[in-house]
Every structure is written in C-alpha cells, then in structure tokens.
Design a protein around this motif. Structure first.
Motif, PDB file in Angstrom:
ATOM      1  N   THR A 184      -5.940   2.967   4.342  1.00 24.92           N
ATOM      2  CA  THR A 184      -7.081   2.343   3.665  1.00 24.92           C
ATOM      3  C   THR A 184      -7.996   1.589   4.617  1.00 24.92           C
ATOM      4  O   THR A 184      -8.941   0.934   4.174  1.00 24.92           O
ATOM      5  N   SER A 185      -7.731   1.683   5.917  1.00 22.71           N
ATOM      6  CA  SER A 185      -8.574   1.003   6.901  1.00 22.71           C
ATOM      7  C   SER A 185      -9.482   2.017   7.589  1.00 22.71           C
ATOM      8  O   SER A 185      -9.152   3.208   7.673  1.00 22.71           O
ATOM      9  N   ASN A 189       0.800  -1.228   0.000  1.00 22.18           N
ATOM     10  CA  ASN A 189       0.000   0.000   0.000  1.00 22.18           C
ATOM     11  C   ASN A 189       0.831   1.275   0.000  1.00 22.18           C
ATOM     12  O   ASN A 189       0.299   2.364  -0.182  1.00 22.18           O
ATOM     13  N   ALA A 215      -7.239   6.645  12.142  1.00 21.10           N
ATOM     14  CA  ALA A 215      -7.091   5.439  11.337  1.00 21.10           C
ATOM     15  C   ALA A 215      -5.610   5.087  11.308  1.00 21.10           C
ATOM     16  O   ALA A 215      -4.756   5.929  11.577  1.00 21.10           O
TER      17      ALA A 215
END
Length: 265
Positions: free
Chosen positions: A26-27, A12, A34
């Motif tokens: 991306t979570s 990522n 995050a």
C-alpha cells in the motif's frame, strides 16, 4: 495464529483460507519496487507467484513491482484451482490444477450441487527422496463433472520422476512440461484412493538463493552484458555469507535491487 503477538501487529496482511498469507503493498514505489513489511509465522513459506521460499518466524521487507501482490503459501500447502474457467455461470470445474508445496499438509475440497455433496480429501507428505500426495473422493458421485481431470503441480520442484498408484496398483499418469513438475490424471473416479510419489534431488538453500537472485537480476532493467558478468561471478559463491557479501559489495547493482535479491536469506 492467535497465540502469536505479531499476528496483531501487521494489520495490512491477512490469511486467505488456512494456507496462504496475503500482504498487499500500500506504499508508493521507490525505484524499481514498492515495499511491504510482512510477518511470516514459523515454518517455510513460498511466494505463490515467484516460487521463492522464505524462512518464517521473522519479519521480511518484501519488495515487488506493481504487477505482483505478495502471496505466501505455507509448507505442505495444497491449493486446488479451477482450470476451465472460461465459461458463463459457475459450474463445477471439469479440470482441476492442484498446487502442492513441499512439506506435510492436508486439505479437503468441498463441492455441492443443490443438496448433494462431494468431498475430496488430500494429504501430502515430505519423503526422504521427494514428496507424496494421496487423495480420495467421497460423497455423491453425481456431483462430480464427467471425465474429471486433475493436474498436480509440484510448486517447489523443476525436475523429478513420478510413480502413480490407484488403490495400490500402479497406473498411468501424463507428464506435462512446464516450469514446475506437473502431472495429469484423467477420468478420476469416486471411492478410489490415488497416490502420487515424486522423487527428485533436493536443492540446498544456497542453490535456491542463487537461482532467485539470477531471476531477479535478469528481470530488472540494465545492461545485459553487465548482468551476465554479475551472474557468472555469483555462480562461484558457495556459502550464504559469501553470496550476501558479494551482492552487498556489488557496485553495478542499485541498493533497492540488492535488498530485493537478499530477501530470502
């Protein structure tokens, strides 16, 4: 970093040019932040947006609010940015803001106009009492916009004393008051070697970490009186071990905020 196995294990994140690592989160957020799991190669890395310095050669769990993307600049990084971007089309910028990061580094800025080319060669060096930056512009001077200005932003420094030289002769430089040491050179010329010497007091890692923690503490939600009490106690801690022990044992701070505060240790 093709010889480092970690470079293949964190899909990522990616290099942006040669001097920056970008690690999009991306979570989903949990609590205030995050999280992204980021591998930083050996050396020192500075968060482009927050100014926090990280030791590389390790994996860091980076916590950010939704309005931040983790972007890390390697030590000695030189990042030229366009200042006058509020125009139509894509003309070459008259004003540049060159962000300089502690350490030794080099960068060549390439500009062109049809078949005409211009190169600005930058070199930065860490000195015993500060940082120096030397640059020279080579190529077709008709490419460069008239009255070009360069603003040098020393990203890891708040206060310092600047000396500037033009072909070895001292010259004027304008100080701009900002969060980081910032100086501006006007009417830049081709074929001239400019050197900027910035002298400043070196901060210890303990001092830096306490500043980072204080900034995070003041940015999260909570009672201002409680924040101030925590900050006063934090100031009394001397070593990194004492700082970590104090934060981990502090019951007035949530666990996700604690982890955010201790990222740079």
């Amino acid at each position: 970093y093709p010889s480092d196995k970690e470079a293949y294990e964190y899909p990522n994140q990616y290099l942006f040019a040669e001097q920056m690592i970008v690690a999009p989160i991306t979570s989903p957020a949990e609590g205030d932040f995050a999280v992204a799991k980021v591998w930083l190669p050996k050396g020192k890395w500075t968060d482009f947006f927050t100014g926090e310095q990280y030791d590389g050669g390790r994996v860091v769990y980076v916590r950010r609010t939704l309005d931040y993307i983790p972007v890390f600049v390697k030590e000695g990084g030189i990042i030229p940015l366009a200042e006058d971007i509020d125009v139509n089309g894509c003309p070459l910028p008259q004003e540049l803001a060159v962000r300089v990061y502690e350490g030794d580094g080099e960068y060549v800025l390439y500009e062109d106009e049809k078949d005409k080319k211009l190169f600005t060669e930058f070199k930065s060096q860490k000195t015993n009492d500060g940082q120096s930056v030397t640059f020279i512009i080579k190529g077709d001077d008709s490419v460069m916009p008239k009255n070009r200005k360069m603003k040098f932003v020393f990203a890891n420094v708040e206060f310092g004393v600047m000396e500037c030289y033009k072909n070895g002769q001292i010259c004027d430089v304008n100080e701009i008051y900002a969060d980081n040491c910032t100086f501006e050179l006007s009417s830049i010329s081709c074929g001239v070697e400019y050197t900027l010497y910035l002298k400043y007091d070196q901060k210890t890692k303990e001092e830096r970490v306490k500043e980072y923690i204080a900034n995070i503490l003041m940015s999260v939600s909570g009672c201002n009186t409680t924040k101030w009490d925590v900050y006063k106690e934090l100031k009394e801690k001397g070593t990194l071990e004492e700082i970590e022990s104090f934060i981990r044992g502090e019951k007035r701070i949530s666990n996700d905020v604690k982890e955010r505060m201790l990222e740079t240790l």
